[in-house]
Design a protein around this motif. Structure first.
Motif, short mmCIF file in Angstrom:
data_model
loop_
_atom_site.label_atom_id
_atom_site.label_comp_id
_atom_site.label_asym_id
_atom_site.label_seq_id
_atom_site.Cartn_x
_atom_site.Cartn_y
_atom_site.Cartn_z
N GLN A 39 -9.73 34.02 -24.31
CA GLN A 39 -9.51 32.60 -23.61
C GLN A 39 -8.02 32.27 -22.94
OE1 GLN A 39 -10.16 29.65 -26.38
NE2 GLN A 39 -12.55 30.39 -26.86
N GLY A 40 -7.78 33.04 -21.71
CA GLY A 40 -6.76 32.91 -21.36
C GLY A 40 -5.50 32.97 -22.00
N GLY A 41 -5.14 33.61 -22.94
CA GLY A 41 -4.39 33.64 -23.32
C GLY A 41 -3.52 32.12 -24.70
N GLY A 42 -4.01 32.04 -25.29
CA GLY A 42 -3.29 30.79 -26.40
C GLY A 42 -2.07 30.53 -26.16
N LEU A 43 -1.12 31.52 -26.07
CA LEU A 43 0.58 31.43 -26.00
C LEU A 43 0.99 30.99 -24.87
CD1 LEU A 43 1.96 33.86 -28.79
CD2 LEU A 43 1.29 31.04 -28.76
N ARG A 44 0.17 31.60 -23.49
CA ARG A 44 0.23 31.30 -22.16
C ARG A 44 -0.05 29.62 -21.71
NH1 ARG A 44 -2.34 36.02 -19.45
NH2 ARG A 44 -2.72 36.83 -21.10
N LEU A 45 -1.53 29.30 -22.31
CA LEU A 45 -1.50 28.08 -21.35
C LEU A 45 -1.29 26.84 -22.98
CD1 LEU A 45 -5.86 28.38 -22.90
CD2 LEU A 45 -4.86 28.09 -20.61
N GLN A 46 -1.02 26.96 -23.86
CA GLN A 46 0.28 26.45 -24.76
C GLN A 46 1.47 25.90 -23.73
OE1 GLN A 46 1.04 27.40 -28.48
NE2 GLN A 46 1.81 25.66 -29.56
N TYR A 47 1.69 26.78 -23.45
CA TYR A 47 3.39 27.32 -22.63
C TYR A 47 2.78 26.81 -21.24
CZ TYR A 47 7.37 29.11 -20.13
OH TYR A 47 8.70 28.73 -19.15
N ALA A 48 2.34 26.55 -20.96
CA ALA A 48 1.65 25.55 -19.14
C ALA A 48 2.07 24.39 -19.93
CB ALA A 48 1.00 26.51 -18.95
N LYS A 49 0.60 24.15 -21.00
CA LYS A 49 1.34 22.43 -20.79
C LYS A 49 2.42 21.74 -21.14
CE LYS A 49 -3.50 22.44 -23.11
NZ LYS A 49 -4.86 22.67 -23.93
N MET A 50 3.19 23.16 -21.37
CA MET A 50 4.52 22.30 -22.31
C MET A 50 4.90 21.97 -21.41
SD MET A 50 5.08 24.16 -26.18
CE MET A 50 6.30 22.94 -27.19
N GLN A 51 5.43 23.24 -20.12
CA GLN A 51 6.11 23.21 -18.83
C GLN A 51 5.99 22.12 -18.36
OE1 GLN A 51 8.23 25.47 -18.75
NE2 GLN A 51 9.32 24.62 -17.45
N ALA A 52 4.25 21.23 -17.89
CA ALA A 52 4.14 20.16 -17.45
C ALA A 52 4.93 19.21 -18.23
CB ALA A 52 2.65 20.53 -17.57
N GLN A 53 4.99 19.39 -19.34
CA GLN A 53 4.70 18.08 -19.97
C GLN A 53 7.20 17.76 -20.00
OE1 GLN A 53 3.39 18.25 -24.54
NE2 GLN A 53 1.82 17.34 -23.78
N ALA A 54 7.07 19.35 -19.84
CA ALA A 54 8.80 18.91 -20.15
C ALA A 54 9.49 18.47 -17.60
CB ALA A 54 8.96 20.23 -19.76
N ASP A 55 8.35 18.70 -17.33
CA ASP A 55 8.76 18.76 -16.05
C ASP A 55 7.86 16.94 -15.78
OD1 ASP A 55 8.81 21.24 -14.94
OD2 ASP A 55 6.70 21.38 -14.61
N ALA A 56 7.18 16.61 -16.44
CA ALA A 56 6.66 14.80 -16.56
C ALA A 56 7.91 14.62 -17.00
CB ALA A 56 5.31 15.00 -16.93
N ILE A 57 8.67 14.82 -17.83
CA ILE A 57 9.54 13.89 -18.84
C ILE A 57 11.21 13.95 -17.95
CG2 ILE A 57 11.39 14.18 -20.98
CD1 ILE A 57 8.58 14.77 -22.93
N LYS A 58 10.98 14.70 -17.24
CA LYS A 58 11.85 15.39 -16.50
C LYS A 58 12.19 14.45 -15.29
CE LYS A 58 13.60 20.00 -17.35
NZ LYS A 58 13.27 21.13 -17.09
N GLN A 59 10.81 13.89 -14.88
CA GLN A 59 11.00 13.18 -13.40
C GLN A 59 11.06 11.81 -13.87
OE1 GLN A 59 10.64 14.04 -10.15
NE2 GLN A 59 10.35 12.28 -10.02
N GLN A 60 10.52 11.21 -14.74
CA GLN A 60 10.07 10.25 -15.60
C GLN A 60 12.36 9.98 -16.04
OE1 GLN A 60 8.65 9.58 -19.73
NE2 GLN A 60 8.92 6.79 -19.03
N ASN A 61 12.78 11.02 -16.46
CA ASN A 61 14.40 10.79 -16.55
C ASN A 61 15.22 10.43 -15.63
OD1 ASN A 61 13.66 10.86 -19.39
ND2 ASN A 61 14.56 13.59 -19.32
N GLU A 62 14.92 10.68 -14.46
CA GLU A 62 15.64 11.34 -13.43
C GLU A 62 14.72 9.71 -12.59
OE1 GLU A 62 18.19 11.43 -10.28
OE2 GLU A 62 17.42 12.90 -12.06
N THR A 63 13.83 9.26 -12.55
CA THR A 63 13.42 8.24 -12.30
C THR A 63 14.47 6.96 -13.08
OG1 THR A 63 11.22 8.98 -11.69
CG2 THR A 63 11.66 5.72 -11.39
#
Length: 92
Positions: free
Chosen positions: A23-47
């Motif tokens: 199913q696309g690699g469970g760890l890769r999907l989890q890593y991608a989701k966490m990376q997207a969350q981290a990017d969103a939090i970084k953007q929020q912090n910059e704001t």
């Protein structure tokens, strides 16, 4: 004893397949989701950093200058100093 070893190797390979590939690699999907969350939090912090900088500048102006107090009084409380005339312009 030899068949137990092969059963263990087969079970290990099956588990590795499920973790990395299935199913696309469970760890890769989890890593991608966490990376997207981290990017969103970084953007929020910059704001929030930019908002804090604006607030710090406003506090500094209020503490160190009379012009900022006068400007806020005029715009927010419609303050008019003594000797000034207030005009209201209406569209025709």
């Amino acid at each position: 004893m030899k068949w137990i070893t092969w059963a263990m190797v087969l079970a290990l390979c099956s588990l590795q397949y499920q973790i990395w590939i299935h199913q696309g690699g469970g760890l890769r999907l989890q890593y991608a989701k966490m990376q997207a969350q981290a990017d969103a939090i970084k953007q929020q912090n910059e704001t929030l950093r930019l908002q804090n900088a604006v607030l710090r500048a406003e506090v500094n102006d209020l503490q160190n200058g009379f012009e900022a107090l006068s400007e806020i009084a005029r715009t927010e409380m419609h303050y008019i100093e003594e000797g000034e005339t207030f005009y209201t312009l209406r569209p025709q």
